[in-house]
Motif scaffolding. Sequence first.
Motif, short mmCIF file in Angstrom:
data_model
loop_
_atom_site.label_atom_id
_atom_site.label_comp_id
_atom_site.label_asym_id
_atom_site.label_seq_id
_atom_site.Cartn_x
_atom_site.Cartn_y
_atom_site.Cartn_z
N GLN A 5 -35.16 24.91 4.32
CA GLN A 5 -33.84 25.51 4.10
C GLN A 5 -33.02 24.70 3.10
O GLN A 5 -32.29 25.27 2.27
CB GLN A 5 -33.09 25.64 5.43
CG GLN A 5 -31.75 26.37 5.32
CD GLN A 5 -31.92 27.81 4.86
OE1 GLN A 5 -32.64 28.58 5.47
NE2 GLN A 5 -31.26 28.17 3.76
N TRP A 42 -31.53 32.34 -8.84
CA TRP A 42 -31.63 32.94 -7.49
C TRP A 42 -31.72 34.46 -7.60
O TRP A 42 -30.94 35.09 -8.31
CB TRP A 42 -30.41 32.54 -6.65
CG TRP A 42 -30.48 33.08 -5.25
CD1 TRP A 42 -29.96 34.26 -4.80
CD2 TRP A 42 -31.10 32.46 -4.12
NE1 TRP A 42 -30.23 34.42 -3.46
CE2 TRP A 42 -30.94 33.33 -3.02
CE3 TRP A 42 -31.79 31.25 -3.94
CZ2 TRP A 42 -31.42 33.04 -1.74
CZ3 TRP A 42 -32.29 30.96 -2.67
CH2 TRP A 42 -32.10 31.84 -1.59
N LYS A 53 -34.15 25.66 -0.33
CA LYS A 53 -33.61 27.00 -0.65
C LYS A 53 -32.14 26.90 -1.06
O LYS A 53 -31.70 27.52 -2.04
CB LYS A 53 -33.76 27.93 0.55
CG LYS A 53 -35.15 28.46 0.80
CD LYS A 53 -35.20 29.37 2.03
CE LYS A 53 -34.38 30.62 1.88
NZ LYS A 53 -34.49 31.51 3.06
N PHE A 93 -40.42 33.16 -0.58
CA PHE A 93 -40.36 31.91 0.17
C PHE A 93 -41.50 31.92 1.18
O PHE A 93 -41.38 32.41 2.29
CB PHE A 93 -39.00 31.75 0.85
CG PHE A 93 -37.86 31.64 -0.13
CD1 PHE A 93 -37.79 30.55 -0.99
CD2 PHE A 93 -36.89 32.62 -0.22
CE1 PHE A 93 -36.75 30.43 -1.92
CE2 PHE A 93 -35.86 32.52 -1.14
CZ PHE A 93 -35.79 31.43 -2.00
#
Length: 389
Positions: free
Chosen positions: A215, A229, A218, A235
């Motif tokens: 995370q 993005w 990300k 992912f």
Amino acid sequence: MQSKYFQQLTQDLQQQGTGTPQLILDLAQYQQNLEIVQAKIPAQLKPRLVVKSLASIPLLKLASEKLNTRRFMVFHLPHLLEMMRAFEQADILLGKPMPIHAVQGFYQNVPEQNKANDQSNIQWLIDDIKRLKQYLQFAQESNLQLNINIEIDVGLHRGGVSSQQQLIALLKLIQQYPDALRLSGLMGYDAHVAKLPNILKSPERSYQQSQQIYQQYKNTIQQQFPDLWRADLCFNGGGSPTFMQHCQQSVCNDLAFGSMLLKPSDFDLDNLSALKCALWIAAPILKVLSYSQIPGLEMLNHLPHRHKALFIYGGYWQADYIYPEKSQPHLLYGRSSNQEMLQVPRQCDIHVDDYVFLRPTQSEAIIPQFAQLYVYRERTFIEWQTFRE
């Protein structure tokens, strides 16, 4: 119950078999495993089939249709061309970083008219800045835009990005050359979660830590590189050992698995207990001796013997002997990949031209050793070709 199954399988092989070692797929069990997996995957996770673990086009097609996916993970370059020929519009993620010479060789073998379309469906895995610069140079020289998926270390420690600084350096380079490089996502493999001894760290704690690391990476993309993005970034995470954890809670949107659908013994994990083995090796028995005779230790021949000796066609596979029960290689005689000797209990009713059965420990190591997969359904066999490379 299992003994009856292998006795029936022996009879059917004696009538329809090749007389050589055969790799058997129990089709009903494979389909049942697919049913279980289909029911477990939540809508927000897209399944991605691991090609090396299911290395047969018909095997992959059956799973692809049942799970409604065209997403595949490829680890071996010859498989890439095979998959592109077999599956239109396949979404392919490389499971390991390919040397630049391998990438160059791949594009040399792709027909010119297919290059633009084919390369748009492939995500090349990048683990460090040096490799990314190699790919950048190749893309510029070849007038290509390569999709770049970044390998992140979420605790396995097998390479890949292991710091925010490393990730930022990669993202800056991708950002700087948008005509040649395009970020497609992240890949974090977490096989260590199921393999770490509990005394070091519980699987639950290990999984949560790996998810937290994922995370954070990300967040770095979304917060510091908003122009990179996109809603469709891939992912990818998982693997068969952590499939169930990802189904319950995951920061990923793309879940890779393969081996568990065949359930070799390396995947005998509590959280995969609903799945059953669907893959067997059947080896014909060539010779049956009343007892084991060890060269140089002939004095042992006069002792009482509790076991008969079998010699089989082949042997020394990455697999465990399952039938007859209590069959095992002889410790003193040693292993052989030509004619392996097994010990079986003296009372075992077994004869020349019967079969012994083994359960593979892995599918990816075993399938490429056999040219065909013999699909067993309703007491008959169908041949499916495998990848031999």
